[in-house]
Design a protein around this motif. Sequence first.
Motif, short mmCIF file in Angstrom:
data_model
loop_
_atom_site.label_atom_id
_atom_site.label_comp_id
_atom_site.label_asym_id
_atom_site.label_seq_id
_atom_site.Cartn_x
_atom_site.Cartn_y
_atom_site.Cartn_z
N PRO A 159 5.39 10.62 92.71
CA PRO A 159 5.61 11.75 93.46
C PRO A 159 4.70 13.00 92.84
CG PRO A 159 7.45 11.48 92.24
CD PRO A 159 6.77 10.17 91.83
N SER A 160 4.46 13.14 91.57
CA SER A 160 3.50 14.15 90.98
C SER A 160 2.19 14.03 91.06
CB SER A 160 4.07 14.37 89.47
OG SER A 160 3.63 13.27 88.91
N GLY A 186 10.57 8.35 91.46
CA GLY A 186 9.58 7.84 92.38
C GLY A 186 10.25 6.48 92.96
N LEU A 210 11.36 17.57 94.14
CA LEU A 210 10.28 16.70 94.89
C LEU A 210 9.52 15.62 93.79
CD1 LEU A 210 8.92 19.21 97.40
CD2 LEU A 210 10.57 17.21 97.98
N THR A 211 9.51 16.06 92.53
CA THR A 211 8.59 15.18 91.84
C THR A 211 9.57 14.31 90.51
OG1 THR A 211 8.08 17.06 90.14
CG2 THR A 211 6.63 16.45 91.94
N ARG A 236 8.45 12.37 99.65
CA ARG A 236 9.06 13.05 98.25
C ARG A 236 10.21 13.76 98.74
NH1 ARG A 236 4.40 16.14 95.16
NH2 ARG A 236 4.34 17.74 96.97
N ARG A 258 2.64 17.88 100.84
CA ARG A 258 2.44 17.19 102.13
C ARG A 258 2.06 17.97 103.25
NH1 ARG A 258 2.11 14.32 98.08
NH2 ARG A 258 3.10 12.52 97.72
N ASP A 274 4.55 10.77 105.33
CA ASP A 274 4.08 11.90 104.30
C ASP A 274 4.62 13.10 104.53
OD1 ASP A 274 2.10 9.86 103.38
OD2 ASP A 274 0.81 10.30 104.98
N VAL A 310 9.61 5.72 99.90
CA VAL A 310 9.48 7.04 98.75
C VAL A 310 8.19 7.03 97.97
CG1 VAL A 310 10.51 8.22 96.77
CG2 VAL A 310 11.88 7.46 98.57
N ALA A 311 7.41 7.97 97.72
CA ALA A 311 6.14 7.73 97.00
C ALA A 311 6.57 7.50 95.60
CB ALA A 311 5.63 9.19 96.69
N ASP A 330 7.45 16.21 102.40
CA ASP A 330 8.18 16.80 101.39
C ASP A 330 9.60 17.03 101.87
OD1 ASP A 330 6.35 16.72 99.35
OD2 ASP A 330 5.42 18.45 99.64
#
Length: 399
Positions: free
Chosen positions: A204-205, A242, A238-239, A212, A284, A166, A200-201, A168
């Motif tokens: 991400p958002s 995914g 970062l977003t 991320r 995170r 978990d 990876v998430a 960023d």
Amino acid sequence: MGARVAIVSYNVRTDYLVRFSDYKGKPALLQAVRKIPLVQSSGHRNLGAAMRFVARHVFKRVRPGILVRKVAVFFQAGRAYDTVAVSTAMLELSAVDVTPVIITFTEEHNLPDALLMDGASRFHLFVWETEHQQDVEHMAHCTLCYDKCQPDPECGPGGPGPQAVDMDLVFVVDSSQDVEIDIYRGALHLVDAVLEDLEVAAQPSMSLQGARVALVTHTTPGFRPGMGRSPVLEGFNLTSYGHRTQMQRQVREAAGRLLQGLPALGHTLEWTLEKVLLVAPLPRRARVLFTIVASETSSWDREKLRTLSQEAKCMGITLFVLALGPGVGTHELVELSHVASVPSEQHLLRLEGVSEPEVAYARGFTRAFLNLLKSGTNQYPPPELTEECRGPNRGDTLL
């Protein structure tokens, strides 16, 4: 074919008892082992130093091979006196693809939690406080004789899969005017490889967990402070994505874009914090600036680099620095040691080039470093920065 064996003893120093090249047959090796004298030492034990000695020297010239496994078994009788050194040694052992096994004879061993939190059987800890716990066969079966092609379920997870962390993670890659194209592409090749190791998430958002990742390169042509230009070319934030394959596609496309502006790492980090890391929703617990540096920053950028890195650390952000290639001299390396989080042995990595072994070393080091972050072993900011963070550069000027 067959195993080779080396033996060292340690207290505050580490000494060879048997080298890999000393004995060619088992009878002679066993005879030598039985003749090793039992010597009582008056010095404190330093497990971390012994582990680093093994990583740097014992395995230095071990032959490579797809089926060759490198395993180091350490015996620890009591508490560790320097757990930071143990954590650092774990990074170096991972970098050279050595599987460390620690056998301790007390439940009160105080070894780093990172030993217990790796989900890919890269580290092993056995507690042998009672005779019942001393299962030599199980230890050997799951470490020395482990078959990664047909893993035994009783030994835990089979092999290294994607890391579930978990955090960023923002990659900041040097693409300024003094950076050679092969160094730049090698840096991006490492980013690609690290992405391959991450889970990876998927959203991400919206999701609260998972890794991320963002990518920025610097410095853009014509950038100078106060001119209203961005020093950074943003690959993705970062977003943006995914799935790692989407990120890897962007990383590979970036390999054809060498920016060649004047180096400005300090202003780049400032922009990246303000525009990428601090604005992402649902931050995170761990936030990392993974900076790959391949040149000396400009003189007009140095003060910004010092103040900005301090502010970031006071905000609890982890600064990892990879100094890469011939463009980073001795003086710049000293400067970068102050930019990186502490301890610098864990947060500053120096590589001369981007050969396949060097990239593999950085990849192994990074995988273990992210696992160390996951364990929460280190504090960000560290206690020794508490007073400084209460001063003028207390870390809230960017908010």
